[in-house]
Structure formats: C-alpha cells, structure tokens
Design an enzyme around this catalytic site. Structure first.
Site, PDB file in Angstrom:
ATOM      1  CG  HIS B  44      -1.933   1.016   1.271  1.00 51.31           C
ATOM      2  ND1 HIS B  44      -3.106   0.904   0.556  1.00 51.31           N
ATOM      3  CD2 HIS B  44      -2.002   2.192   1.931  1.00 51.31           C
ATOM      4  CE1 HIS B  44      -3.841   1.969   0.776  1.00 51.31           C
ATOM      5  NE2 HIS B  44      -3.198   2.771   1.596  1.00 51.31           N
ATOM      6  CG  HIS B  89     -10.746   3.923   1.783  1.00 57.57           C
ATOM      7  ND1 HIS B  89     -11.380   4.215   2.960  1.00 57.57           N
ATOM      8  CD2 HIS B  89      -9.421   3.975   2.072  1.00 57.57           C
ATOM      9  CE1 HIS B  89     -10.480   4.443   3.900  1.00 57.57           C
ATOM     10  NE2 HIS B  89      -9.284   4.311   3.383  1.00 57.57           N
TER      11      HIS B  89
END
Lengths: 77, 721, 227
Positions: B44, B89
C-alpha cells in the site's frame, strides 16, 4: 457519578425512522412488533453537588428539543 | 522477542525483507522499528510490486504542473492550478461500508487540500456484487450513505461518478474516490521538510488505535475472518475535517508553513519520513507529546495509528505560535511533536528514551521493488454467430434500460449534495460534470470511468478503451483533456496471472496516453482484491480533467429543441463482445471487447471539441456501454422529448442498435451537420414517443414515459420499498 | 436613501458550508455589500440583513442547528431580531432559527430518511414579506433543496396559528420530505425573521439552472433601502 439521559420523540410526533425499522422487522418475520420508536441515549460523567438539577437542565435546554421531544434521566451513583 | 516467524507473519514481512532490514540497521530491529518497516514497506505504501511498471507511464504534458509523487497531481487550466487524484478504499469499504467509504472521501480530500487547493468536487467509481443478494445491497447502501455522510457536511459537491455490478465484487467491492481542487498556481504546497531545526506540528484529531496496520491489511487477501478485522476500522469525523480544511488553507494563505502532509496510511511514520526524505533531512519525533484519544497507547501504536483527520506540518521558523492560533480559532488542536534534524536519521523518543532509530530513506524510498513473475493474459476472442440473430428490439431496449447497468443513477446522486459551492453547471446524470471557475469564463469538465467487463476479457484493450471513453465523454462537452489520474484495482500480485493482468493494463494505458499526449498525474494501485482465492476482474479506473473554454455555451440536454436532427458521428463496427446487450439480453458474459482505432478516435474527438466550441450542436452523448438505442433513449429522457428514427444498415441490425463500437457519438443539432468524420442523419427530435424504422420497417414504437419509468424506478424500487 | 448599498452579514459557524456561496451571490450577483460574522463574536458589524447560511453547524451532531444556537453571535442575532432587523435562515440556518425559538416548529428527519439534493418547484404563498417583495403570490419558482432534516413539524395549534396569520411563505408543489402542509419556508409574526429549506443562493445565476432565488436577496435589500 454517571447519568443516563434518554431523549425520544413525543408520542404525537411521527417517527419516520421508527416506522421504517418497524416495517423492516415485519419483513424479517417479526410480525408481533406493534410499534418502534427511536430515541437517543446520552451517558454523562460529572462531579457536581447538585447533579439532579444540572442533569435536568442539560436535558431540557440542550439535549432535547421541547417542540418534538421528551426526555427522562437517571443517575447511577 | 517472540517467535520470529510469527512476528514476521503478523507484520506481513518476508524473511528476505527482514534480512534486508537487518543489513540496513546493522543489527536486529526492535519491535517499534519492525512496525515502521512493515507499514512503510507494505504494498500500500511502497508500491513494491507495481513501481517498476508504473514508471513506464507518460508523466509529461503541456498542461502539467506536478506529476506523480506528491499528495496529488496538478495541471493548469485557465491560469489556475487544478489539483486532483483518485484513490481506492476498497478493503475498508467491504469490512464496514459506511465508514470505509466515508474515510475514503476524507483521505482524498486531505490529499487535495494539503496541496493548497480548495476541494471543489468529488467523483466516485463504485463496483458491487449483484443486487439480488441482500448483502450486496447492504454494502451499496452503506457506501452511498458513507460518501454522502462525509462529503455533504464538508461542503464539497459530489458531482459525478459511475457504478456497476459484477459477481466478483460481492466480496471485494471497489470504492474509488476522486477529488478535484483549485489553487493559485504560485501557491501550491508540497510534502517538504525544508531544512534542519524546524518544528513539526501535529494538527487535528487526537490519535487512537484506529487502523493500526490498516496499510498492511490493504496488502493482504481476505480470508474467512473478516469479522475479526473490524478492529481495524477507522471512523471518520467530517465536522473535524471541515475545520481542519479551513484552518489548513488559512495557515497556507498566511504563509506560515514550509511543507505539509496528511497522516493517512501509516500515519505519523509515513508523513514525517516522506517529508524528511524529500528534503534530505532527519527527523526527531517526541511521541509523548502526541495528543491521544485512548489510554495506555504505546510508541508502536502512536507511530502506526491511522486515526483520521490529522495533518503533519513543518512550520516556518518562529511561526509556531501563529500556526497554533489559527488552528485554535477553528477549534483544532495543534502541537509541536518533533523537529527536523541534520543528518539522515528517523528517530522517535518516548519520555526521553529513544525507541526507534533508522535511516529516513530506508523507510520512505528504499523499500524493496519486486519484478514479480507474470504471465500475460490471453485476450478473450470469442465471437458467436448466434449473437447477431434478430430479436424483439423493443424488449431488448427495455431490458437494458431497466437493468442495474444502465438504470438512472438519480437515487444515488441525489443523496449527495452536488450543488454546494455553486459551481455545478451541468448536474449529474447527463454526461461528464462541468464546473465553472468563478470569475472566469472557463470551466472544467470531469469524468471517471471504468469497465471491469472489458478488463476481464482483455486487460490491455480495456485500458485503451477506458482512456478513450473518458476523453470522449469530455469531448462531447467540447472539453480538451488536460491530465488523468488512475486507480488500478487487481487481485493478488504474487500470482503470475494477476501480475500479468496488471502489466497488460499498464501497457494499454501507456499506449493510449502516449497517443493522446495526456499525462498521468498520480493515482494509486490496489492489489489483493481477492477473497478465498477469487480475484476481481482487473479494473482500471480513469479520472480525467478537461478544459471547457466557455461554460455558458456548453452542450446540454436543455438546449435541444423539437425538430432538431439526430446525427451519428463516427464508425460502427461489429462490436458485441462483452456488451450490455450480450449480458442483459442474451445472458452471456465475455466475448471480444470492442476494437478501437486510435487515429479514428482522435479524429472523432477533435471534431466533437471543434463543433461544440463553435456551438454547432446542442447536445452530444457517447454510445458505450449500451450502444445506440439505449443511449439515445437516455439522452431523450434528459431532453424530455421523443424521437423518430429512420436507420439504414447493410450489416446485421444488432450491431447498429446495440453494438458498442467506441469511436462514435450521437449529436443533436439543427440544420445540416458537416464533419471530418462519417456523419449520418438518423432521425429527428419529435413528439413523445421513440419510434425507429430500420431499413424501412418499424421496429420500435414506444411511449417515452413508459420507458423512462422503468429506467427511473430500478434503484428506488430496490432500496425504498 | 438613494442607491446606497445595503450591508448583509453572513454568519459563519463551525461547519457552515454555504457561507462563501451566499457571500458571493450577495456581493457579485446582487451587488450589495457583505461581511462575514464569526460565531464567537457578538458584533453584527452594522449589518442591515443577517443571513444564517446552510451547512452542518457543529456537524449537526446533536440535532441539526441545536448547538449553534448557543453561540455568542446568536445572542446578537436575537437582539437584532427583537429590534426588527431582518434575519434570513437558509437550510441549516432555518434549523438554527427553529432551535433558537425565533421561528415556531421543529425539523424531523426526511420522510424517506435520506438526504435529498435536487431542484424543487415551490409556490410563493406570501409576497408581502421583506424577503418576497419581488415575487408574486401564487407564483411558481424553482430552487434546489439539499438536506436530510427538512421534514417540518409543528403542533396542531402552532400550525393553525402559523397558517392563520399567513406565516407560510413558501410551499413545495410536490412534498419531498414529509413536511406538514408542504411547508418549505415560514416567517415570524412580526415579519422580519424568515427561514426556508431551499437554497436561494444556489438559484441566483442562470448557468446554475435558475435565478428564482436572487430576488430574495434583492427584496431584502430594497426593503432596507426603502425603510
């Protein structure tokens, strides 16, 4: 000491959220549910010599709107 | 230290990575340091699987001000800086749809206003599992309310987006949120730390245990225990965000800070180390000064917390008190929690004791980069004769229009405040969004597009088609593309097939963007969108910003008048694979996606932009997905009038009516229309029915109202019973 | 009084988000003078018309508008209203006026329980208020709404009183939120404090789809100039 204040719509005021929850419960098979009223609960931690007076005042002046809501409170020592 | 294997597994680090940490430090890391590396080296934060491929994308362009590598990208439009970025998200939105989507909005807003821009628009690309299943409906409802529940209070309009449904998204929904802001060109702020000796100021919400290891969570597959992962959920506070936004813009306006970064993924650690790394300085953090929301938090937790609505700033020398005063005025805590130092160390202290000491660059820029093995996918070349058989076109039209893929999105967008800030010139629903820039005659056009169906069939082709579609949407408004941002959503990159999809997608994007000479300005990659071994179809989300020369004269449905001609511009091929017609009417998935000729596409877009700017047409729509008839019907719903069509085609009718050939547009104009691309007048705007003659025979004759009702009612009838 | 500009004050509470839009319309479109009024202060800075704009004051966390009414500026607004000053509450501003007791009634959650943002058709019910001088009674106008708590409620007696004195200024043509008697906007008995859920500032420029809201600001300015 800790106080719990419940604020809820007056009986004569339509509660769209409660109505929706009731309908949902009926769809889920809880046919025996006759009414749902949604409210709010506030937990307040305070140190005061006269907590009853303060809590009553907070509930009346701030936490509830007298046009549509009633409230009740209790203090757990 | 407990069992090393277990510890590494908990931190999502490999044995090789651990050895690398040891050689960087020249010793064993302590637990805090292990935590730092685990988040900063997570997929990430570090893009370790994607970095070497993303470098191939074009990042230069004539309107570019800032490319990838900052909180958001920047292009120039009408003398202003347009700051924008899309971010995913996905994982948090599956675990807790409302908060996942809400905090997604919060994060992308901060990315934009940390650059010194006031956010002016939000868009989102949402993908869910089929709505027949209650769990998918619950996820969608939660996500939509979460976006509304955060975006509306902050006062940034959600002006556009797209939503679609595929089976694979049932366990891995996609929530990609794009934010666009506007700043003065000379007042853009970057993630910089300046020089040694400056104060680091923490502003915003107090730190709790939210999302500890959220960044590593987004870098692992889901197993069966998602319930257990709920502890990682972050809760958003849009009210605080609004105050943080105003206060941040005010300290920037008053020139009180050197640099700033949002404390997003990996919180305090990433924000401080990235700013320090970019400026070649070290950093000391005093963790005991960090405002805390929970008792008994450890240095490890404070460094890794992902509590929302927090910023880290580097103050100009001696401006600490002024900064605090601004934040105080807005009711936000701001405290000095560290300073920049000579040298290259990232050091953290806890009541005077040093708890971490690692080189700044080892966290921010020396993460491993993997050239993961990959196997390029074989494109789906399926094509069947049976697809072309003539059917009841009225029935097909009705079914496509009232399918979840095409039905009116009004139920969704009317839950979003799409008008606040009074810039929304073109309301959602009728194409790309158009915002005016106050005080200027120019505006910006915004669109976000994705098509996982194409991605499943041919990732590289899908990337090309998606870029082309985004630009075509802009072109229909006369808007020239200035730059794009992208979100790349995939399964587990450690699997060669998935990595192959990724590599193919990047190649497709590169090909299209180089052709159109439009740069990528940033975005993100979301891997590990898979549950129990089942991955999502590769999905590239393209967010594009275009320049509108004069927002007072843009094409719009309201300008169409009775009697105007309906013209088809462009080239119709035999493109039925992976179409809505196949999926909805024939019940077949897959098939060869449309073929695109980029030269033709460019010609079409140039013509559209030129004709729109000359005011030669009233309204134009792109024809994919869905093809000509459904998109015409939808345009007529917005216009509020019917049409009479007379179509001549030598090929099978279905290609013309429902095929999804890309380089086409439907244009409403009075008089004759001449263009440098094929133009075919196919009918007139007229009456209250949609009537279509194909090769002289009446094939469609329906009252528009009836069609519209089903199109409008799909979502309300599902959610508002 | 000639053509002197009228000074409007736009109140900013923490969480207000239509302050800049309202300011822009008053200054750049209506061509009047405008200042921001900070919630923590008590000074109305010489404003002749005070506008409480839309937004989510204090996040609307207790009830919409419930916390904002305790701000210092609201004391000044109350005094100003008692002296006959013009006060206009838009959306969240209307909710604050209700919570503050400057207007009768209260807001409930929308009947459909969802936030609704869209244009609505309204009917002008009263064209004799300082805010509606430039409208015609019975006229249909278009303005956007954007709220989740816009379901107007008042007890039967209060409602009868409101209707009896023509206190309803705007009604929805098609009720979007369950409001009693389709009420979209009301005024106090003295006729100087008005609140409405629709957003006039979002309907003041042609490119945004309607200019029906602009006359509200122009009416207030004219009223002040002529009084």
């Amino acid at each position: 000491m800790k106080a719990k204040i419940e604020v809820f719509l007056k009986p004569e005021v339509l509660d769209p959220q409660g109505e929706t929850i009731k309908r949902a419960l009926h769809t889920l098979g809880y046919e025996t549910v006759k009414e749902v009223r949604q409210g709010k609960v506030f937990y307040i931690d305070l140190e005061d010599e006269n907590p009853e007076k303060v809590i009553e005042e907070i509930a009346r002046k701030v936490l509830s709107n007298p046009v549509i809501e009633d409230f009740r409170w209790e203090i757990e020592k | 230290m407990k069992n090393l294997e277990k510890l590494l597994e908990e931190h999502n680090l490999t044995r090789e990575e651990y050895e690398r940490i040891k050689s960087i430090l020249g010793r064993e890391p302590n637990l805090v340091e292990l935590g730092l590396f685990s988040v900063m080296w997570s997929e990430h934060c570090s893009y370790k699987s994607s970095r070497i491929h993303l470098k191939k994308l074009p990042t230069r362009g004539k309107y570019l001000i800032q490319g990838p590598g900052e909180n958001a990208g920047v292009v120039e439009a009408a003398g202003k800086a347009v700051v924008f970025k899309v971010e995913s998200h996905n994982h948090p939105s599956f675990v807790e749809p409302y908060q996942g989507a809400a905090t997604g909005v919060g994060g992308i807003l901060r990315d934009v206003f940390t650059m010194g821009a006031r956010p002016v628009a939000l868009l989102d690309s949402l993908h869910f599992g089929p709505l027949e299943r209650p769990s998918n409906r619950a996820i969608m409802e939660g996500v939509v309310s979460g976006i509304a529940g955060y975006g509306n209070p902050v006062g940034v309009p959600t002006v556009g987006g797209e939503v679609d449904f595929e089976e694979e998204f049932s366990h891995n929904p996609l929530v990609n949120v794009m934010c666009v802001g506007i700043a003065e060109k000379e007042k853009i702020f970057y993630a910089r730390a300046g020089k040694p000796g400056l104060s680091l100021i923490y502003a915003g919400a107090p730190t709790g245990r939210d999302g500890i290891h959220g960044a590593t969570m987004a870098s692992a597959e889901f197993g069966e225990e998602t319930e257990h992962k709920k502890v990682n959920v972050q809760v958003g506070d849009p009210f605080r965000e609004k105050l943080l936004l105003e206060a941040t813009l005010e300290v920037m306006e008053r020139d009180l800070i050197v640099g700033i970064q949002d404390m997003g993924a990996a919180g305090l650690t990433s924000s401080s180390s990235e700013m320090a790394s970019k400026s070649g300085v070290g950093v000391d953090l005093y963790l005991d000064r960090v405002p805390l929301r929970e008792e008994g938090m450890t240095p490890y937790e404070i460094l890794l917390s992902e509590s929302q609505e927090r910023m880290l700033m580097v103050a100009r020398e001696g401006k600490e008190e002024e900064i605090k005063a601004v934040f105080d005025k807005w009711g936000i805590d701001a405290v000095v929690v560290g300073k920049t130092t000579e040298g290259d160390r990232f050091r953290a202290f806890w009541h005077g004791e040093m708890v971490a000491d690692v080189p700044v660059k080892s966290l921010a820029s020396d993460a491993p980069a993997y050239e993961r093995p990959y196997k390029k996918p074989n494109p789906d070349e399926t094509w069947k004769e049976s697809w072309t058989r003539e059917r009841d076109w009225e029935d097909a039209l009705k079914r496509i229009l009232s399918s979840p893929h095409m039905a009116s999105r009004r139920w969704i967008y009317q839950q979003y405040d799409h008008m606040v800030q009074t810039n929304t010139v073109l309301l959602p629903g009728a194409g790309a969004a158009v915002l005016k820039i106050k005080g200027q005659k120019e505006g910006i056009a915004l669109t976000i597009d994705a098509n996982p169906g194409w991605g499943r069939a041919n990732p590289e082709g899908a990337a090309v088609l998606t870029v082309a579609e985004a630009f075509r949407n802009l072109a229909c408004l006369g808007a020239e593309p200035l730059g794009i941002t992208n979100c790349l959503n995939f399964g587990n990159p450690e699997k060669p097939d998935i990595m192959g999809q990724f590599v193919a997608t990047v190649e497709g994007m590169k090909r299209a963007l180089e052709f159109f000479e439009v740069p990528v300005t940033g975005g993100n990659v979301s891997f590990y969108n898979e549950t129990q071994g089942k991955a999502i179809p590769p999905t590239v989300t393209i967010g594009a910003v275009g320049l509108v020369e004069d927002y007072m004269v843009i094409p719009r449905p309201g300008r169409v008048e009775e009697g105007m001609g309906i013209f088809l511009l462009g080239w119709t091929g035999r493109d039925l694979g992976s179409s809505l017609y196949l999926k909805v009417v024939l019940g077949e998935e897959g098939g060869r996606p449309p073929e695109i000729n980029l030269e033709r596409e460019r010609l079409l877009q140039r013509e559209l932009i030129h004709l729109a700017r000359e005011g030669r047409f009233a309204y134009a729509v792109d024809l994919s997905p869905g093809g000509l008839l459904p998109n015409l019907a939808e345009a007529l719903f917005h216009i509020g009038m019917g049409a009479e069509l007379s179509i001549e085609t030598e090929d099978e009718e279905v290609y013309f009516l429902f095929g999804e050939s890309p380089s086409r547009a439907l244009v409403f104009a009075s008089g004759d229309l001449e263009a440098e691309v094929p133009v075919k007048k196919i009918g007139l705007v007229k009456g209250e029915r949609l009537t279509a003659y194909v090769n002289g025979r009446k094939k469609i004759d329906l009252p528009l109202e009836e069609l519209k009702k089903d199109w409008e009612n799909f979502f309300p009838s599902l959610f508002d019973r | 009084m000639g053509n002197r500009k009228v000074r409007f004050g736009v109140v900013v509470f923490p969480g207000t988000n239509c302050d800049r839009d309202t300011y822009h319309v008053i200054q750049d479109v209506a061509g009047e003078e405008v200042v921001y009024l900070w919630h923590g202060e008590r000074d109305l800075k010489g404003s002749r018309v005070v506008v409480l704009p839309g937004g989510f004051s204090y996040g609307d966390y207790l009830r919409s508008g419930a916390i904002a009414r305790f701000s210092p500026i609201m004391e000044a607004v109350r005094e100003f209203a008692e002296e006959g000053g013009l006060v206009l509450g838009i959306c969240n501003g209307f909710q604050i006026l209700l919570e503050a007791g400057l207007l009768p009634g209260a807001m409930l959650r929308n009947r459909g329980l969802r936030f609704i943002c869209r244009f609505e058709d309204l009917v002008v019910e009263n064209d004799e208020t300082p805010f509606t001088l430039l409208y015609q009674r019975g006229e249909r106008i278009r303005m956007p709404i954007a709220h989740i708590d816009g379901n107007y409620f008042a007890e039967p007696r209060a409602l009868a009183e409101l209707e009896g004195r023509r206190g309803v200024v705007f009604r929805y043509l098609k009720n979007p939120n369950g409001s009693l008697n389709d009420i979209a906007g009301i005024i106090n008995p003295r006729g100087n404090v008005m609140g409405l859920m629709p957003h006039p500032e979002r309907a003041s420029e042609a490119e945004l789809g309607s200019t029906d809201g602009l006359r509200m600001f122009l009416s207030a300015a004219r009223y002040v100039r002529e009084s």
